[in-house]
Each structure stands twice: as structure tokens, then as C-alpha cells.
Motif scaffolding. Structure first.
Motif, PDB file in Angstrom:
ATOM      1  N   ALA A  60       1.158  -0.982  -0.402  1.00 14.54           N
ATOM      2  CA  ALA A  60       0.228   0.156  -0.263  1.00 14.54           C
ATOM      3  C   ALA A  60       1.003   0.877  -0.056  1.00 14.54           C
ATOM      4  O   ALA A  60       1.921   1.043   0.499  1.00 14.54           O
ATOM      5  N   HIS A  61       0.428   1.610  -0.701  1.00 11.73           N
ATOM      6  CA  HIS A  61       0.628   3.543  -0.505  1.00 11.73           C
ATOM      7  C   HIS A  61       1.039   3.999   0.583  1.00 11.73           C
ATOM      8  O   HIS A  61       2.392   4.790   0.806  1.00 11.73           O
ATOM      9  N   ASN A  62       0.524   3.875   2.265  1.00 15.83           N
ATOM     10  CA  ASN A  62      -0.199   4.884   3.150  1.00 15.83           C
ATOM     11  C   ASN A  62       0.820   3.252   3.515  1.00 15.83           C
ATOM     12  O   ASN A  62       0.031   3.945   5.311  1.00 15.83           O
ATOM     13  N   GLY A  63       0.828   2.263   3.546  1.00 13.18           N
ATOM     14  CA  GLY A  63       1.515   1.403   4.811  1.00 13.18           C
ATOM     15  C   GLY A  63       2.154   0.320   4.128  1.00 13.18           C
ATOM     16  O   GLY A  63       2.669   0.198   2.983  1.00 13.18           O
ATOM     17  N   THR A  78       3.126 -11.446  11.612  1.00 12.52           N
ATOM     18  CA  THR A  78       3.178 -10.842  10.853  1.00 12.52           C
ATOM     19  C   THR A  78       3.397  -9.572  11.506  1.00 12.52           C
ATOM     20  O   THR A  78       3.290  -9.652  12.975  1.00 12.52           O
ATOM     21  N   MET A  79       3.718  -8.212  10.832  1.00 14.57           N
ATOM     22  CA  MET A  79       3.285  -6.902  11.879  1.00 14.57           C
ATOM     23  C   MET A  79       3.155  -6.247  10.475  1.00 14.57           C
ATOM     24  O   MET A  79       3.645  -6.036   9.112  1.00 14.57           O
ATOM     25  N   GLY A  80       2.025  -5.036  10.768  1.00 14.89           N
ATOM     26  CA  GLY A  80       2.359  -3.747   9.877  1.00 14.89           C
ATOM     27  C   GLY A  80       2.034  -2.097  10.623  1.00 14.89           C
ATOM     28  O   GLY A  80       2.479  -2.417  11.731  1.00 14.89           O
ATOM     29  N   ALA A  81       1.845  -1.853   9.295  1.00 14.55           N
ATOM     30  CA  ALA A  81       1.495  -0.261   9.867  1.00 14.55           C
ATOM     31  C   ALA A  81       1.593   0.372   9.178  1.00 14.55           C
ATOM     32  O   ALA A  81       1.092  -0.220   7.715  1.00 14.55           O
ATOM     33  N   TYR A  82       1.212   2.118   9.112  1.00 17.49           N
ATOM     34  CA  TYR A  82       0.520   2.358   8.512  1.00 17.49           C
ATOM     35  C   TYR A  82      -0.174   4.108   9.235  1.00 17.49           C
ATOM     36  O   TYR A  82       0.479   4.311   9.664  1.00 17.49           O
ATOM     37  N   ILE A  83      -0.252   4.601   7.535  1.00 18.05           N
ATOM     38  CA  ILE A  83      -0.410   5.980   8.556  1.00 18.05           C
ATOM     39  C   ILE A  83      -1.351   6.374   8.216  1.00 18.05           C
ATOM     40  O   ILE A  83      -1.818   6.130   6.886  1.00 18.05           O
ATOM     41  N   PRO A  84      -2.622   6.692   9.262  1.00 17.77           N
ATOM     42  CA  PRO A  84      -3.368   6.869   9.506  1.00 17.77           C
ATOM     43  C   PRO A  84      -4.174   8.246   8.237  1.00 17.77           C
ATOM     44  O   PRO A  84      -5.087   7.598   7.521  1.00 17.77           O
ATOM     45  N   LYS A  85      -3.392   9.430   8.456  1.00 13.97           N
ATOM     46  CA  LYS A  85      -3.586  10.576   7.253  1.00 13.97           C
ATOM     47  C   LYS A  85      -2.522  11.226   7.221  1.00 13.97           C
ATOM     48  O   LYS A  85      -1.190  10.931   7.794  1.00 13.97           O
ATOM     49  N   GLU A  86      -1.995  11.592   5.605  1.00 19.77           N
ATOM     50  CA  GLU A  86      -0.875  12.700   5.565  1.00 19.77           C
ATOM     51  C   GLU A  86      -0.804  13.715   7.037  1.00 19.77           C
ATOM     52  O   GLU A  86      -1.591  14.789   7.293  1.00 19.77           O
ATOM     53  N   ARG A  91       1.540   3.990  12.544  1.00 23.10           N
ATOM     54  CA  ARG A  91       1.051   3.229  13.553  1.00 23.10           C
ATOM     55  C   ARG A  91       1.893   2.142  13.464  1.00 23.10           C
ATOM     56  O   ARG A  91       1.104   1.388  12.823  1.00 23.10           O
ATOM     57  N   LEU A  92       2.046   1.154  14.539  1.00 24.39           N
ATOM     58  CA  LEU A  92       2.055  -0.105  13.856  1.00 24.39           C
ATOM     59  C   LEU A  92       1.108  -0.642  14.861  1.00 24.39           C
ATOM     60  O   LEU A  92      -0.119  -0.553  15.113  1.00 24.39           O
ATOM     61  N   SER A 124       8.831   9.610   8.934  1.00 22.27           N
ATOM     62  CA  SER A 124       8.633   9.616  10.679  1.00 22.27           C
ATOM     63  C   SER A 124      10.018   9.429  11.629  1.00 22.27           C
ATOM     64  O   SER A 124      10.633   8.375  11.217  1.00 22.27           O
ATOM     65  N   GLN A 125      10.082  10.238  12.495  1.00 23.21           N
ATOM     66  CA  GLN A 125      11.171   9.649  13.994  1.00 23.21           C
ATOM     67  C   GLN A 125       9.915   9.218  15.201  1.00 23.21           C
ATOM     68  O   GLN A 125      11.216   8.492  15.742  1.00 23.21           O
ATOM     69  N   LYS A 126       8.944   9.207  14.939  1.00 27.36           N
ATOM     70  CA  LYS A 126       7.864   8.143  15.821  1.00 27.36           C
ATOM     71  C   LYS A 126       7.342   7.123  14.886  1.00 27.36           C
ATOM     72  O   LYS A 126       7.240   7.242  13.502  1.00 27.36           O
ATOM     73  N   LEU A 127       7.454   6.329  15.616  1.00 33.31           N
ATOM     74  CA  LEU A 127       6.323   4.946  15.622  1.00 33.31           C
ATOM     75  C   LEU A 127       5.056   4.569  17.050  1.00 33.31           C
ATOM     76  O   LEU A 127       5.612   4.724  17.561  1.00 33.31           O
ATOM     77  N   LEU A 128       3.783   4.709  16.308  1.00 29.56           N
ATOM     78  CA  LEU A 128       2.929   5.101  17.708  1.00 29.56           C
ATOM     79  C   LEU A 128       2.660   3.547  17.549  1.00 29.56           C
ATOM     80  O   LEU A 128       2.575   2.712  16.364  1.00 29.56           O
ATOM     81  N   LEU A 129       1.630   3.302  18.930  1.00 31.16           N
ATOM     82  CA  LEU A 129       1.606   1.663  19.021  1.00 31.16           C
ATOM     83  C   LEU A 129      -0.140   2.049  19.585  1.00 31.16           C
ATOM     84  O   LEU A 129       0.227   3.009  21.048  1.00 31.16           O
ATOM     85  N   ASN A 130      -0.768   1.056  19.354  1.00 30.58           N
ATOM     86  CA  ASN A 130      -2.163   0.892  20.837  1.00 30.58           C
ATOM     87  C   ASN A 130      -1.865  -0.571  21.597  1.00 30.58           C
ATOM     88  O   ASN A 130      -1.990  -1.171  20.430  1.00 30.58           O
ATOM     89  N   VAL A 131      -2.062  -0.485  22.566  1.00 31.08           N
ATOM     90  CA  VAL A 131      -1.526  -1.952  23.321  1.00 31.08           C
ATOM     91  C   VAL A 131      -3.228  -1.812  24.131  1.00 31.08           C
ATOM     92  O   VAL A 131      -3.007  -1.107  24.864  1.00 31.08           O
ATOM     93  N   HIS A 132      -3.117  -2.651  24.641  1.00 30.49           N
ATOM     94  CA  HIS A 132      -4.668  -3.597  24.983  1.00 30.49           C
ATOM     95  C   HIS A 132      -3.786  -3.623  26.608  1.00 30.49           C
ATOM     96  O   HIS A 132      -2.440  -3.829  26.533  1.00 30.49           O
ATOM     97  N   GLU A 133      -4.816  -2.456  28.040  1.00 30.28           N
ATOM     98  CA  GLU A 133      -4.007  -2.859  28.575  1.00 30.28           C
ATOM     99  C   GLU A 133      -3.914  -3.490  29.642  1.00 30.28           C
ATOM    100  O   GLU A 133      -2.923  -4.144  30.619  1.00 30.28           O
ATOM    101  N   ARG A 134      -4.605  -4.882  28.872  1.00 30.74           N
ATOM    102  CA  ARG A 134      -4.206  -6.397  29.892  1.00 30.74           C
ATOM    103  C   ARG A 134      -3.054  -7.324  28.746  1.00 30.74           C
ATOM    104  O   ARG A 134      -3.399  -8.498  28.843  1.00 30.74           O
TER     105      ARG A 134
END
Length: 172
Positions: A60-63, A78-86, A91-92, A124-134
Motif C-alpha cells: 500500500a502507498h500509506n502502509g 506478521t506485523m504491519g504499519a500505516y499512516i492514518p492520514k497525511e 502506527r504499528l 517520521s522519527q516516531k512510531l506509535l502503537l496502541n496496546v490493550h491494557e491487559r
């Protein structure tokens, strides 16, 4: 690598991978349902056309979406990343390694993450992710790799009583 372990190739997913991706997604959801933003029931409703679109995310062009495949053809991670919007930071997403290949001995998760960080560094110089609290296992892994919590808490889309924790990795 242990003598009894197969050689492992990491590559981008392609449309032709749709059936393998579907089977692996079912494994992912059965193993760690709190780690993903869909339920098994939802995944089983996805059409072949959508599975093909998901598999094309590797190019993909954005991921990107990567898969670790054994010489036997078995999908191991497996692992992926994408850029939500320009303008957004990458995001991982979609991180999973089959149980018998988890941990430092196989190195699959680290190899996948290294490739994702390389991809993200182009944007970017940053990579973000969300992980479940549990999801303590995932949180430990991310911390060990250099991710830190940002302090941002996001409600988990499948359970409003649960949260996801945002983490960030600063790319050197």
C-alpha cells in the motif's frame, strides 16, 4: 537458529496471500482476541475481495504489512504499519507471532519490528502503537524494544470498559 527450525523469510504481503492471511488472522483472533480490533465473528464475515484487499496492504502507498514465513510455507508472524492520514506519524498494527515461535530464540518479532521501523523511518522519527491494557506480554516486549507510554489512553473499540495504551518509539 536451531537445527530443527526452518529457515524464515520476511516479506511484504500480496493479494495472492489472501487465503493464508485469512487462516492466520483466525489463528491470531483465537490466540489473543484482546490484541486486535475485530472479533472472530466479524473476521468470518469478511469476503474474499476484502481478504485480497487486506493482503495487498503489504504494498500500500500509506502502509505496509509483513509476514514471516517458514521454508515449509507456514506463516509464523506478521506485523504491519500505516499512516492514518497525511502528516500523521506511522502506527504499528497487527502484531502476532505463532506461540511456538515467540521469544528471543526465534527472533521473529524483533526481525519484523526492525523492518517496520526501517519503513517508518521514511516518514517520521516516531512510531506509535496502541496496546490493550491487559496484554502484559505485548507491553513487556514493546518496552524492551524501546517503546514508552505516552500517557494517552484510548477506549478499546470492542469493549468500552477496557482501554488501550498508546506507546511511542523514537527512531534514531
Amino acid at each position: 537458529m536451531c537445527a530443527n527450525r526452518p529457515e524464515i523469510t520476511i516479506r511484504k504481503t500480496e493479494a495472492e496471500d489472501w487465503e493464508a492471511l485469512r487462516g492466520f488472522r483466525y489463528e491470531m483472533l483465537a490466540d489473543t482476541p484482546i490484541a486486535f480490533s475485530e472479533t472472530m465473528e466479524q473476521a468470518k464475515q469478511v469476503t474474499e475481495a476484502e481478504w485480497r484487499d487486506r493482503a495487498k496492504r503489504g504494498t500500500a502507498h500509506n502502509g505496509t504489512a509483513l509476514v514471516a514465513i517458514a521454508s515449509t510455507g507456514q506463516w509464523l508472524g506478521t506485523m504491519g504499519a500505516y499512516i492514518p492520514k497525511e502528516g500523521d506519524d506511522p502506527r504499528l498494527v497487527g502484531v502476532y507471532v505463532t506461540p511456538e515461535y515467540r521469544g528471543e530464540k526465534s527472533g521473529i518479532t524483533e526481525r519484523l519490528l526492525e523492518e517496520i521501523i526501517q519503513w517508518a523511518s521514511n516518514y517520521s522519527q516516531k512510531l506509535l502503537l496502541n496496546v490493550h491494557e491487559r496484554n502484559a506480554r505485548a507491553r513487556r516486549f514493546y518496552r524492551k524494544q524501546g517503546f514508552v507510554e505516552t500517557g494517552k489512553i484510548i477506549p478499546f473499540n470492542l469493549d468500552p470498559q477496557a482501554n488501550e495504551i498508546e506507546m511511542i518509539y523514537i527512531i534514531d
